[in-house]
Design a protein around this motif. Sequence first.
Motif, PDB file in Angstrom:
ATOM      1  N   GLU A   1       1.172  -0.888   0.025  1.00 46.83           N
ATOM      2  CA  GLU A   1      -0.754  -0.208   0.521  1.00 46.83           C
ATOM      3  C   GLU A   1       0.996   1.220  -0.136  1.00 46.83           C
ATOM      4  O   GLU A   1       0.662   2.268  -0.451  1.00 46.83           O
ATOM      5  CB  GLU A   1      -0.832   0.094   1.169  1.00 46.83           C
ATOM      6  N   ARG A   2       1.417   1.120   1.086  1.00 44.24           N
ATOM      7  CA  ARG A   2       2.748   2.586   0.645  1.00 44.24           C
ATOM      8  C   ARG A   2       3.523   2.456  -0.355  1.00 44.24           C
ATOM      9  O   ARG A   2       3.853   3.733  -1.028  1.00 44.24           O
ATOM     10  CB  ARG A   2       3.603   2.413   1.680  1.00 44.24           C
ATOM     11  N   LEU A   3       3.604   1.025  -1.219  1.00 42.48           N
ATOM     12  CA  LEU A   3       4.391   1.521  -2.750  1.00 42.48           C
ATOM     13  C   LEU A   3       3.960   1.829  -3.679  1.00 42.48           C
ATOM     14  O   LEU A   3       3.979   2.050  -4.865  1.00 42.48           O
ATOM     15  CB  LEU A   3       5.716   0.738  -2.983  1.00 42.48           C
ATOM     16  N   GLY A   4       2.333   2.317  -3.449  1.00 45.71           N
ATOM     17  CA  GLY A   4       0.696   2.100  -4.349  1.00 45.71           C
ATOM     18  C   GLY A   4       0.434   1.337  -5.148  1.00 45.71           C
ATOM     19  O   GLY A   4      -0.016   1.240  -6.263  1.00 45.71           O
ATOM     20  N   ALA A   5       0.992  -0.505  -4.281  1.00 44.25           N
ATOM     21  CA  ALA A   5       0.241  -1.686  -5.474  1.00 44.25           C
ATOM     22  C   ALA A   5      -0.696  -2.076  -4.007  1.00 44.25           C
ATOM     23  O   ALA A   5       0.039  -3.685  -3.359  1.00 44.25           O
ATOM     24  CB  ALA A   5       1.525  -2.355  -5.783  1.00 44.25           C
ATOM     25  N   PRO A   6      -1.684  -1.440  -4.252  1.00 42.12           N
ATOM     26  CA  PRO A   6      -2.518  -2.870  -3.047  1.00 42.12           C
ATOM     27  C   PRO A   6      -2.866  -3.689  -3.532  1.00 42.12           C
ATOM     28  O   PRO A   6      -2.960  -4.482  -2.390  1.00 42.12           O
ATOM     29  CB  PRO A   6      -3.455  -1.664  -3.039  1.00 42.12           C
ATOM     30  N   HIS A   7      -2.886  -3.857  -4.069  1.00 45.33           N
ATOM     31  CA  HIS A   7      -2.750  -5.284  -4.263  1.00 45.33           C
ATOM     32  C   HIS A   7      -1.707  -6.931  -4.660  1.00 45.33           C
ATOM     33  O   HIS A   7      -1.501  -7.433  -5.963  1.00 45.33           O
ATOM     34  CB  HIS A   7      -4.049  -5.696  -6.416  1.00 45.33           C
ATOM     35  N   CYS A   8      -0.861  -6.934  -4.171  1.00 45.05           N
ATOM     36  CA  CYS A   8       0.270  -7.529  -3.911  1.00 45.05           C
ATOM     37  C   CYS A   8      -0.239  -8.987  -3.661  1.00 45.05           C
ATOM     38  O   CYS A   8      -1.425  -9.010  -2.697  1.00 45.05           O
ATOM     39  CB  CYS A   8       2.167  -6.759  -3.076  1.00 45.05           C
ATOM     40  N   HIS A   9       0.586  -9.317  -3.915  1.00 46.36           N
ATOM     41  CA  HIS A   9      -0.138 -11.242  -3.685  1.00 46.36           C
ATOM     42  C   HIS A   9       1.190 -12.240  -3.046  1.00 46.36           C
ATOM     43  O   HIS A   9       1.784 -11.826  -3.233  1.00 46.36           O
ATOM     44  CB  HIS A   9      -0.003 -11.546  -5.440  1.00 46.36           C
ATOM     45  N   VAL A  10       0.224 -11.775  -1.609  1.00 41.55           N
ATOM     46  CA  VAL A  10       1.605 -13.117  -1.225  1.00 41.55           C
ATOM     47  C   VAL A  10       1.162 -14.366  -1.123  1.00 41.55           C
ATOM     48  O   VAL A  10       0.466 -15.462  -1.423  1.00 41.55           O
ATOM     49  CB  VAL A  10       1.064 -12.974   1.119  1.00 41.55           C
ATOM     50  N   ILE A  11       2.777 -14.913  -1.619  1.00 37.55           N
ATOM     51  CA  ILE A  11       2.468 -16.257  -1.893  1.00 37.55           C
ATOM     52  C   ILE A  11       2.709 -16.861  -0.804  1.00 37.55           C
ATOM     53  O   ILE A  11       2.499 -17.942  -0.903  1.00 37.55           O
ATOM     54  CB  ILE A  11       4.176 -16.441  -2.962  1.00 37.55           C
TER      55      ILE A  11
END
Length: 248
Positions: free
Chosen positions: A141-151
């Motif tokens: 979210e801080r990097l502007g990618a709220p949809h990061c995928h936790v592998i």
Amino acid sequence: MPEISVDVHINRSVTEVYDFLSDARNLELWFSGVHSVAESAEPAGPGVAHVYRFPGRHRDQLLQCVAYVPGEHLVFRGDRMWNLLGAQTPMYSFTLSPRPRGTLLRLTVQSRLAGALTLLAPVVAMAWRRDLPRDVRRLGERLGAPHCHVISAPRRVRLPISAFTPAAAPTTVPPALAPPAPPRPQLRPEPRSGARPGLRSEPRSEPRSEPRSEARSEARLEPHPGPHPGPRPASVPAAKERTPRPAA
């Protein structure tokens, strides 16, 4: 020493993610292992120490950068913190790998415990397993990618043997690899009734059967003769008659 890793895919370039992580002041924005970081004019790099506070502590500690490979690897190590139960030394590691659609980040947390704190290693590991997935999502979210995928969360957990030793599952050895059974002990025969105590009784050997002679076997096959028809001859000859001697 509990060690837990989590992998996350962030839709940002490796340079953007690494520049954000290398600035220790950004750790307090997303990472649960850092409560606050004091302002510092020193640039990011190996050997640079920052003043920070660990969550739950009221004293300032030093957070030092011990590994720095631009775009690939970054490690921060905190000071040893003492309490009534022992000591704890935290270490935070970041490893980055480029991907076609972003960056693969592996976050690893190590806690070196000493004293009676080694008994609480399972509790420390459980807390990091709960917090790390939340931390990497806040980082996205801080990097502007709220949809990061936790592998994977967590990827690895290591505990000291003295603190926690799981019960080993029973393993079966195949018959081909099983060790040979030891020879059975030979038991002594029990003494007969009437034998003297203290004397060892030996088993009686059976008499050997000798081969019978041919003559004896043939004699048994001949028929037994019947009674003699005539009178039985005397074994002693009859005495001669004595003639009387003339008188003188």
